[in-house]
Design an enzyme around this catalytic site. Structure first.
Site, mmCIF file in Angstrom:
data_model
loop_
_atom_site.group_PDB
_atom_site.id
_atom_site.type_symbol
_atom_site.label_atom_id
_atom_site.label_comp_id
_atom_site.label_asym_id
_atom_site.label_seq_id
_atom_site.Cartn_x
_atom_site.Cartn_y
_atom_site.Cartn_z
ATOM 1 N N ARG A 1 2.854 -9.507 -0.422
ATOM 2 C CA ARG A 1 3.013 -8.424 -1.401
ATOM 3 C C ARG A 1 3.917 -7.307 -0.909
ATOM 4 N NH1 ARG A 1 -3.124 -5.868 -1.286
ATOM 5 N NH2 ARG A 1 -2.216 -3.947 -2.063
ATOM 6 N N ARG B 1 -15.366 1.683 -1.606
ATOM 7 C CA ARG B 1 -15.053 0.420 -0.925
ATOM 8 C C ARG B 1 -15.102 0.628 0.577
ATOM 9 N NH1 ARG B 1 -9.286 -2.490 -1.764
ATOM 10 N NH2 ARG B 1 -8.544 -0.900 -0.312
ATOM 11 N N GLU C 1 -10.603 -11.111 -4.377
ATOM 12 C CA GLU C 1 -9.159 -10.992 -4.151
ATOM 13 C C GLU C 1 -8.618 -12.092 -3.241
ATOM 14 O OE1 GLU C 1 -8.343 -7.163 -2.402
ATOM 15 O OE2 GLU C 1 -10.082 -7.248 -1.099
ATOM 16 N N HIS D 1 0.816 -1.214 0.000
ATOM 17 C CA HIS D 1 0.000 0.000 0.000
ATOM 18 C C HIS D 1 0.847 1.260 0.000
ATOM 19 C CE1 HIS D 1 -3.157 -2.939 0.940
ATOM 20 N NE2 HIS D 1 -3.823 -2.156 0.120
ATOM 21 N N ASN E 1 -3.928 -7.445 -6.626
ATOM 22 C CA ASN E 1 -2.813 -7.322 -5.669
ATOM 23 C C ASN E 1 -2.902 -8.404 -4.602
ATOM 24 O OD1 ASN E 1 -2.259 -5.005 -7.081
ATOM 25 N ND2 ASN E 1 -3.189 -3.640 -5.582
ATOM 26 N N ASP E 2 -4.086 -8.540 -4.042
ATOM 27 C CA ASP E 2 -4.247 -9.568 -3.014
ATOM 28 C C ASP E 2 -4.445 -10.943 -3.625
ATOM 29 O OD1 ASP E 2 -3.935 -8.421 -0.434
ATOM 30 O OD2 ASP E 2 -5.733 -7.237 -0.813
ATOM 31 N N CYS F 1 -9.228 -3.988 -10.660
ATOM 32 C CA CYS F 1 -8.799 -2.731 -10.044
ATOM 33 C C CYS F 1 -7.445 -2.853 -9.334
ATOM 34 C CB CYS F 1 -9.852 -2.219 -9.063
ATOM 35 S SG CYS F 1 -10.069 -3.289 -7.635
ATOM 36 N N ARG G 1 -10.457 3.857 -2.081
ATOM 37 C CA ARG G 1 -9.927 3.161 -0.894
ATOM 38 C C ARG G 1 -10.163 4.048 0.334
ATOM 39 N NH1 ARG G 1 -5.549 1.592 -4.728
ATOM 40 N NH2 ARG G 1 -5.221 -0.656 -4.579
HETATM 41 C C1 PEP Z 1 -6.156 -5.438 -4.642
HETATM 42 O O1 PEP Z 1 -5.944 -6.196 -3.699
HETATM 43 O O2 PEP Z 1 -5.857 -5.679 -5.824
HETATM 44 C C2 PEP Z 1 -6.776 -4.124 -4.384
HETATM 45 C C3 PEP Z 1 -7.120 -3.332 -5.365
HETATM 46 O O3 PEP Z 1 -6.942 -3.779 -3.086
HETATM 47 P P1 PEP Z 1 -5.754 -3.204 -2.184
HETATM 48 O O4 PEP Z 1 -4.555 -3.000 -3.064
HETATM 49 O O5 PEP Z 1 -6.226 -1.944 -1.565
HETATM 50 O O6 PEP Z 1 -5.544 -4.295 -1.190
HETATM 51 MG MG MG Z 2 -6.865 -5.847 -1.770
#
Ligand code: PEP
Ligand code: MG
Length: 659
Positions: A536, A402, A502, A259, A525-526, A573, A366
């Site tokens: 990550r 979200r 995710e 993040h 991402n997750d 996303c 977010r």
């Molecule tokens: C993701 O996990 O891809 C996502 C968009 O959420 P975040 O990066 O805020 O965990």
């Molecule tokens: Mg995420």
């Protein structure tokens, strides 16, 4: 100086080889690094007049200048930043950059004397207190600290460094005591080697006096725009950076889709993470370059390198301007398929960037960033004000809000006193936390629903793992809707509800989940992190974090099919959605909506407008039949290179290692 979003010498290459913590001496083939290495300047003689001061910016200043060094990390936020350096110490002490303006020798020596005296007095006082409250053993250690601080050798060595190198007192103290630490640590006697920790304590005690700080200061204290180098930056710290004062940052640890990286991209601050240990070297450096496209940090760049980067920055800026002027063009492939392009935001102010770059809505807001630096959770009205501002600015375009995704690496101040989890990414994070704390959750739902009266608001639940969780969340939502209606507060007639897919469990259950929601948004991402069991945020396993691992592609495909068969929308996303390398693959797999940091929108639109859906489909099919992520990357690179040779890929953090 600040050079952002401007130019990248390597932007035209689709490099996929950034690895954490690598260090190299040659950054690229077109630069004569070794032959180009030379001190920027040589020492200047002191004048006789008082106060003794010199101008480090004048030719001849700078003793002894370190040779240029190029470090390789993980590129997480594109752009180039050049400037003086400020190192945030791991313990929270900030060393100012070495002087680039005039230097007052007498002042620095006086500061040194004062700090030594104050640190000695402080250690003596601590010793007295410890003797009565804790006992003689600890008090004796503090007594030893006080005597080391008053040792004339320490004073003399620090003073000599100030005079010879024209460096501030804190740098002199840091260097002298670090040299003691190195000597102690190299000893074979474990008892003596352990004394290194005491010397570090002493160093911090004196530095605290010099810097007037007990805790990690805010970067808002910076006197001039400076690159920030730190062991790590929390997302909440990154969120407070002012891009005008911090044109770039680099950290020793961190992963490509952490993040902190996401915040850097949101603020459009060029950033490189996962560099491995480099702060000791960085402290001696006068200026640096951060190359957020190639994942490079160049310490004390030679003149030739500086010029090359400035030129490249200029070219990049021109390219961005050109692309930005095309923001009104539709995101349609040459054979007529329209792709919806949305913006990801963390702060309400980013709405402007979304609009300027042609986003047709906000695909991911977010909201947890409202909470990170707050000592208590924002009230319903405070949240409502923030959400309503976004919704109104988007003028009827969809805004997907979200619900809280706190936890893991995003801890708010009001959570910090709570108990710490051994494995926070698998712990009480995100929707789980919201469900566990109904007051927190319902307050947020009320604020979002109320903002929905002002535009096209959609609600999205993050990190849904099971149908049960989704049902609980929806039950709370229904309850809050009824409550607002009974209070006569205006809300949208029917607020669409979606989930982030995710977690692999949710991806596998997508056909069932699709029956109960209005849309999916794939959080790659997750999804990558949990599918491949790769943290990550951890640079040591960054080479295993891979967007196109066949397992990840299978899950994405499964989610798309589930959404299509229920006729609900599905978008991507995660960071993958804003990387041009993956655009044609995602389109070919069936994605018709992508959400990304606003600055990526023009580049992604260029790819969409340059590659036919027919090509995208056949490449995606080929990729799905492959079992090697490296082969998939090569296929995508080759296709993109042929179709659009100019394409810059913003991240090199989602690709597999070249093992
Ligand atoms: C993701 O996990 O891809 C996502 C968009 O959420 P975040 O990066 O805020 O965990
Ligand atoms: Mg995420």
């Amino acid at each position: 100086m600040k050079l952002r979003d401007q130019g990248n010498p390597g932007a035209k290459r689709l490099r996929r080889d950034s690895r954490a913590g690598r260090r190299r001496n040659r950054p690229s083939s077109n630069t004569q690094w070794e032959s180009g290495m030379r001190p920027l300047a040589t020492p200047k003689q002191n004048s006789d007049g008082a106060p003794r001061s010199v101008d480090p910016s004048s030719p001849g200043f700078g003793s002894p200048t370190s040779p240029m060094e190029v470090l390789t990390g993980i590129a997480v936020s594109s752009g180039i930043a050049i400037g003086p350096v400020v190192v945030l110490d791991q313990k929270g002490l900030i060393l100012p950059s070495r002087p680039t303006g005039s230097f007052d020798l007498d002042t620095e020596i006086a500061r040194l004397e004062r700090s030594l005296e104050a640190a000695r007095a402080e250690a003596n006082q601590a010793e007295t207190e410890a003797r009565t409250r804790i006992g003689p053993q600890y008090a004796d250690i503090l007594m030893a600290h006080a005597s080391i601080i008053s040792d004339p050798t320490l004073r003399m060595e620090a003073r000599e460094r100030i005079e010879k190198q024209l460096i501030p007192a804190e740098h002199a103290i840091h260097e002298v005591l670090e040299s003691y630490v190195s000597r102690l640590e190299s000893l074979t006697d474990p008892h003596l080697a352990a004394r290194a920790a005491d010397v570090r304590d002493i160093r911090d005690r004196i530095l605290s006096q010099l810097l007037g700080e007990e805790t990690r200061p805010s970067t808002s204290d910076l006197k001039e725009p400076s690159l920030i180098f730190a062991h790590d930056l929390a997302p909440s710290e990154a969120a407070t950076l002012d891009p005008r004062m911090v044109p770039g940052f680099a950290t020793e640890v961190g992963g490509g889709s952490s993040h902190t990286a996401i915040v850097a991209a949101a603020l459009e601050i060029p950033a490189v993470v996962g560099l491995g240990r480099f702060l000791d070297r960085a402290r001696r450096c006068r200026m640096a370059i951060i190359d957020g496209d190639e994942g490079l940090v160049i310490l004390d760049p030679d003149l030739q390198t500086q010029q090359r980067y400035r030129r490249a920055a200029h070219e990049r800026s021109a390219r961005f301007d050109l692309l930005a002027r095309q923001s009104d063009l539709p995101a349609v492939t040459p054979d007529g398929t329209r792709i919806e392009l949305l913006g990801n935001i963390e702060f309400p102010a980013e709405v402007e960037a979304c609009l300027n770059r042609g986003a047709s809505g906000v695909g991911l807001y977010r909201t947890e960033f409202l909470f990170l630096n707050a000592k208590t959770p924002p009230t319903e009205d405070e949240q409502y004000t923030a959400y309503a501002a976004v919704v109104e600015s988007m003028q009827g375009r969809p805004v997907i809000i979200r619900t809280l995704d706190l936890g893991a690496d995003k801890l708010s101040l009001f959570q910090e006193s709570g108990y710490t989890e051994a494995n926070p990414a698998l712990g009480l994070r995100s929707l789980r936390l919201s469900l566990r704390d109904p007051d927190l959750f319902r307050t947020q739902l009320r604020a979002i629903l109320r903002a929905g009266a002002r535009g096209d608001v959609r609600i999205m639940f993050p990190l849904v793992s099971t149908l049960g969780e989704l049902r609980q969340a929806k039950a709370q939502l229904d309850d809050v809707i009824a409550e607002l209606k009974s209070q006569g507060l205006p809300i949208r007639e029917k607020t669409p509800v979606g989930i982030m897919v995710e977690v692999p469990a949710a991806a596998l259950m997508a056909d069932h989940l699709a029956k109960e929601v209005d849309f999916f948004s794939i959080g790659t991402n997750d999804l990558i992190q949990y599918t491949l069991a790769v943290d990550r945020t951890n640079e040591t396993v960054a080479d295993l974090y891979c967007a196109v691992d066949p397992s990840v592609l299978r899950l994405i495909t499964h989610v798309i099919h589930a959404a299509d068969s229920r006729g609900i929308e599905v978008s991507v996303c995660g960071t993958m959605g804003g990387d041009p390398l993956y655009t044609l693959l995602l389109m070919g797999l069936g994605i018709r909506s992508l959400s990304m940091p606003p600055h990526q929108l023009p580049e992604i639109k260029r790819v969409i407008r340059g590659i036919s859906m027919e090509t995208a489909r056949s490449i995606a099919q080929e990729a799905l039949n492959m079992d090697s992520p490296q082969a998939i990357i090569a296929l995508l690179q080759e296709t993109l290179r042929k179709a659009l040779p100019e394409t810059a890929s913003p991240t090199s953090s989602l690709a597999p290692g070249q093992t």
